[in-house]
Each structure stands twice: as C-alpha cells, then as structure tokens.
Design a protein around this motif. Structure first.
Motif, short mmCIF file in Angstrom:
data_model
loop_
_atom_site.label_atom_id
_atom_site.label_comp_id
_atom_site.label_asym_id
_atom_site.label_seq_id
_atom_site.Cartn_x
_atom_site.Cartn_y
_atom_site.Cartn_z
N UNK A 6 0.82 -1.21 0.00
CA UNK A 6 0.00 0.00 0.00
C UNK A 6 0.85 1.26 0.00
N UNK A 7 1.97 1.26 0.74
CA UNK A 7 2.74 2.49 0.86
C UNK A 7 3.32 2.96 -0.48
N UNK A 8 3.34 2.07 -1.47
CA UNK A 8 3.84 2.47 -2.79
C UNK A 8 2.81 3.28 -3.57
N UNK A 9 1.53 3.18 -3.18
CA UNK A 9 0.47 3.84 -3.96
C UNK A 9 -0.47 4.69 -3.10
N UNK A 10 -0.22 4.75 -1.80
CA UNK A 10 -1.13 5.47 -0.90
C UNK A 10 -1.28 6.94 -1.29
N UNK A 33 -1.32 -0.25 11.16
CA UNK A 33 -2.54 0.50 10.87
C UNK A 33 -2.39 1.21 9.53
N UNK A 34 -3.53 1.61 8.96
CA UNK A 34 -3.54 2.31 7.69
C UNK A 34 -4.19 3.68 7.86
N UNK A 35 -3.73 4.63 7.09
CA UNK A 35 -4.36 5.94 7.07
C UNK A 35 -5.77 5.85 6.51
N UNK A 36 -5.95 4.97 5.54
CA UNK A 36 -7.24 4.77 4.90
C UNK A 36 -8.07 3.71 5.63
N UNK A 37 -9.37 3.73 5.42
CA UNK A 37 -10.22 2.61 5.82
C UNK A 37 -9.89 1.43 4.90
N UNK A 67 -11.84 0.25 10.25
CA UNK A 67 -11.82 1.71 10.21
C UNK A 67 -10.41 2.26 10.01
N UNK A 68 -10.34 3.46 9.49
CA UNK A 68 -9.04 4.13 9.30
C UNK A 68 -8.33 4.28 10.64
N UNK A 69 -7.00 4.18 10.60
CA UNK A 69 -6.14 4.39 11.77
C UNK A 69 -6.46 3.44 12.92
N UNK A 73 -3.96 -6.64 13.62
CA UNK A 73 -3.11 -7.67 13.02
C UNK A 73 -4.03 -8.69 12.37
N UNK A 74 -3.50 -9.41 11.38
CA UNK A 74 -4.32 -10.36 10.63
C UNK A 74 -3.55 -11.66 10.45
#
Length: 257
Positions: A6-10, A33-37, A67-69, A73-74
């Motif tokens: 994701x960090x390559x295209x966020x 965590x991700x900035x996006x949902x 949810x965002x932020x 873990x998965x």
C-alpha cells in the motif's frame, strides 16, 4: 494491482485503491494500521483479525471493514485477498469498529475486476463507475456476528487472548477467577461488565469461532469433538444459533478412514 504494498500507492489521488494479495498459509500481518479505511475480503481461506477491542473471524468469501487508523493484526489461513483502501472522507458511513460483512455475488465480481486496475485508473467511464458501484455495494452489505469482544483491563485481556490461542472446553470460571486472584462471583460480575457476556458464554463462543478455520480441513464430526461438544448435532445447533448458518457451509472433507 496485485501484490503491491500500500505504501507504494497510498499517495495516489483515488478514493478507492484496489489491491489483490496472495499470502502463504499461516502468514501473520503483525500489528499495523492504515491511514485509509480498509475493506479486506478473503476470496479463499479464513482470516482472523485482532484489535485492542476484540477479535473477528472472517470465513471464506466474507469481508471485514476496518476503520481508518485502527491498529490491527491479521492471521491469514490460506488466503488470497481483494483489499480496498478507501479515503475516510469518501465513506462517512463506515463503521467505527471492525465489522464482518457478507459479500454479494455482484460485489465479488466487481472486486475481481477492480484488482486489475492501475493505481491511477481513469475516474471517467468504466473504471470510475466500478469503483463507485463497489462502495454502494459495501454500504448495502449485511453485518455478520463473527466477533468476540476482548476486555479492556490487562489481566482479563490476557486470559482471553490465551484462551483464543488454545481454546479448552474444560476451563471453568473458578479456575479463571483464581488466575486473577478474585472470587468467582466478583470475577464473573467484572467479566460480564467488560464484555457483555458471562465467562462461560464467552468461552463457548470463542470455541465456535475457533471452529471456523478448522472446518476448512476437517469434517463437522471431527471439529465438534475438538470444540467440546458431545455430538455433531449439538455442535451444529450451537454454531447455527450463534452465526445464523450451519457449519457445513464451511466444511472440508469427510472424516478420514
């Protein structure tokens, strides 16, 4: 996009970024965590998602809305995912906590198409229309009850996390209360206040959730015994009552000879 971090295209200015990823069996995406949902759909296999507040088991061909932020873990059990990373402003209706949802046949097909898009796909025409329709389909999805709340207090959370890692049908309220140096009555009252369930009900539901990934490779008869049930019929009744669908929907092969 396939197997792209994701960090390559966020940074790309798209409300929806679709990414498909193939994971080896048992792969753990550790706490992040991700900035996006995130809409995390398992086209195959089972996913177990943990946050500080609980655990969500995601059966095959279902998804979880994260949810965002939200730190999570998965654990991936034979999973090929179709993820959508969504700008929070584009989905004001997104749930405030993780939610397992059903995935319609139409949404499955849309996801299969979307992961073929480039990061900067055209917003005009077909690609933009697919991305917009995907959000409408997610918003129309039905929540599913594949969730357990984890207590906020550290001592009870440790008990619950340890049980989720190795469910034991022989565990008792008395044994759990002793481990946190409380009377059984006080422990039960505190546990119910933090989770909404009695310890016995919580443990029973934990064993049923743990059965979901086992059903991929074992028969209902085998799994019912491991979950502590006297018969497959009793297990099937409890599973169906809790999740609204019989375990045979997720079952693997017949018992081995």
């Amino acid at each position: 996009m396939r197997n792209i971090p994701l960090d390559q295209v966020d940074h790309v200015e798209r409300a929806v970024l679709p990414i498909g990823t193939d994971y080896p069996p048992g792969h753990l995406l550790d706490w992040h965590e991700h900035r996006r949902a995130q809409f995390l759909y398992g086209a195959t296999g089972v996913m177990v998602v943990d946050t500080a507040d609980g655990t969500w088991t995601v059966p095959p061909e279902r998804a979880v809305l994260i949810p965002a932020a939200t730190r999570h873990r998965v654990r991936m059990l034979g999973v090929s995912t179709r993820s959508l990373y969504v700008e929070p402003d584009a989905v004001p209706w997104w749930p405030a906590v993780c939610t397992v949802v059903d995935v319609s046949p139409l949404l499955r097909e849309l996801l299969a198409v979307a992961v073929g898009f480039e990061a900067g796909y055209s917003l005009a025409g077909r690609e933009g229309a697919v991305a917009t329709l995907i959000l409408h389909e997610i918003n129309a999805g039905s929540p599913l009850p594949f969730h357990l709340r984890v207590p906020a207090s550290a001592d009870l959370a440790r008990l619950c996390r340890a049980y989720l890692a190795a469910p034991d049908a022989g565990a008792t309220n008395a044994a759990w209360a002793a481990r946190v140096a409380m009377s059984e009555r006080a422990f039960t009252r505190r546990f119910r206040a933090e989770t909404g369930d009695s310890p016995a009900v919580w443990r029973g539901r934990a064993r049923l959730l743990a059965a979901v990934p086992l059903l991929r490779e074992r028969s209902v008869t085998e799994v019912s015994g491991r979950a502590g049930y006297a018969s497959p019929a009793a297990f099937t009744a409890a599973f169906t009552r809790s999740f609204g669908t019989p375990p045979s929907r997720f079952a693997g092969p017949a018992p081995r000879a």
